[in-house]
Design an enzyme around this catalytic site. Structure first.
Site, PDB file in Angstrom:
ATOM      1  CG  HIS A 120      34.863  38.448  43.367  1.00  0.00           C
ATOM      2  ND1 HIS A 120      35.456  37.194  43.375  1.00  0.00           N
ATOM      3  CD2 HIS A 120      34.435  38.958  42.157  1.00  0.00           C
ATOM      4  CE1 HIS A 120      35.542  36.726  42.193  1.00  0.00           C
ATOM      5  NE2 HIS A 120      34.723  37.771  41.390  1.00  0.00           N
ATOM      6  CD  GLU A 168      31.778  36.735  43.279  1.00  0.00           C
ATOM      7  OE1 GLU A 168      31.437  37.854  42.654  1.00  0.00           O
ATOM      8  OE2 GLU A 168      32.222  35.639  42.635  1.00  0.00           O
TER       9      GLU A 168
END
Ligand code: TA6
Length: 290
Positions: A163, A265
């Site tokens: 992420h 991400e």
């Protein structure tokens, strides 16, 4: 983040040491090619600064380093699921303590490998046996790979993400390209929309791009650079910025923190993937600045 100021707890090699940041132990890299920090709590990359550049990775000025909750910024490891499909949100890997398995200090940079395996604590949340290995390759560029192996006697299903929070000079000037021709909008009931593959951001954005190109480029004019993100083992590139109102409501973000962050991400979202016993899966992200 001034890595040199953190108190050293153990010297591991010429350019790698362990140090302490509030409640967490950090692998610190001070190498001629780059400076970086990896928290053992969460297996979380906190900072990566290749020689001659500002940090490529954004970290919230209000991040919580107590080791009790997820860290806002860096590269959180979302695993074994992505999002709020179960509790805790984005899985337990980002709030688990990872073990330092190995490191290698060489002329071009360093590698660091961390591991996480199942325990009574993880069984209480997710009843499967697993081994996850996080491999960091840090030098002129950054490569992070999570390899998840099913060590159970039955299949299990995982999703997840690396992420990444990128550090940009000004979110309104950042220009993304290579996103592909459609996206699912998490802020519009997951409806699908066509895309021309480029994006400039002037409001909250939370999108999954399932057809992104092998390289996503982020122009970052205030830093006079272009970031390139290459993901693999994923099924979507997620682009997220909470914008002003939502970030003001987050205890671990400063009111204008959203101006310099941009999440791009490497995500294995939705149904994820099912691994048979003994099978492994890699999710990778590779980031460079020029
Ligand atoms: O990847 C985007 C996202 O799933 C958003 O929906 C947003 O909530 C974000 O991650 C951050 O989640 P967190 O649990 O770290 O607050």
């Amino acid at each position: 983040m001034n890595l040199r100021q953190l108190p050293t707890t153990k010297v591991l090699s010429e350019h790698i040491s362990l140090c302490r940041l509030d409640g967490i132990d950090v692998v610190r890299i001070l190498h001629p090619q780059c400076q970086a920090a990896i928290s053992l709590f969460g297996g979380h990359l906190l900072s990566f600064r290749p020689k001659g550049h500002e940090d490529v990775i954004w970290m919230s000025e209000a991040a919580d380093f107590s080791g009790h909750s997820a860290i806002r910024g860096g590269i959180p490891v979302c695993w074994p699921w992505f999002g709020k499909v179960a509790s805790p949100s984005h899985g337990f890997a980002r709030t688990s303590l990872w073990q330092l398995e190995s490191f290698n200090d060489h002329k071009q940079g360093v590698t660091v490998t961390l591991t996480l395996h199942d325990s009574p604590k993880t069984h209480a949340i997710w009843p499967f046996r697993f081994l996850s290995r996080l491999h960091f390759d840090l030098g002129e560029r950054l490569k992070v790979q999570i390899t998840s192996t099913n060590t159970d006697y039955r299949p299990w299903t995982m999703s997840g993400a690396l992420h990444t929070y990128l550090n940009v000079g000004d979110i309104t000037q950042a220009k993304l390209t290579g996103l592909g021709n459609e996206y699912t909008d998490s802020l519009a009931e997951n409806q699908r929309f066509p895309s021309n593959g480029t994006l400039m951001i002037d409001d909250a954005v939370d999108r999954l791009y399932p057809e992104s190109e092998p390289s996503i480029m982020v122009e970052d004019p205030p830093h006079y650079r272009r970031l390139t993100v290459k993901n693999s083992g994923h099924n979507s590139a997620v682009v997220w910025n909470p914008w002003q109102e939502a970030s003001a409501g987050m205890a671990d973000m400063t009111p204008d923190g959203y101006i310099t962050m941009l999440c791009v991400e490497s995500a294995l979202a939705d149904q994820g993937i099912t691994l048979a016993p003994g099978q492994s899966h890699h999710i990778t992200t590779e980031i460079s600045a020029d």
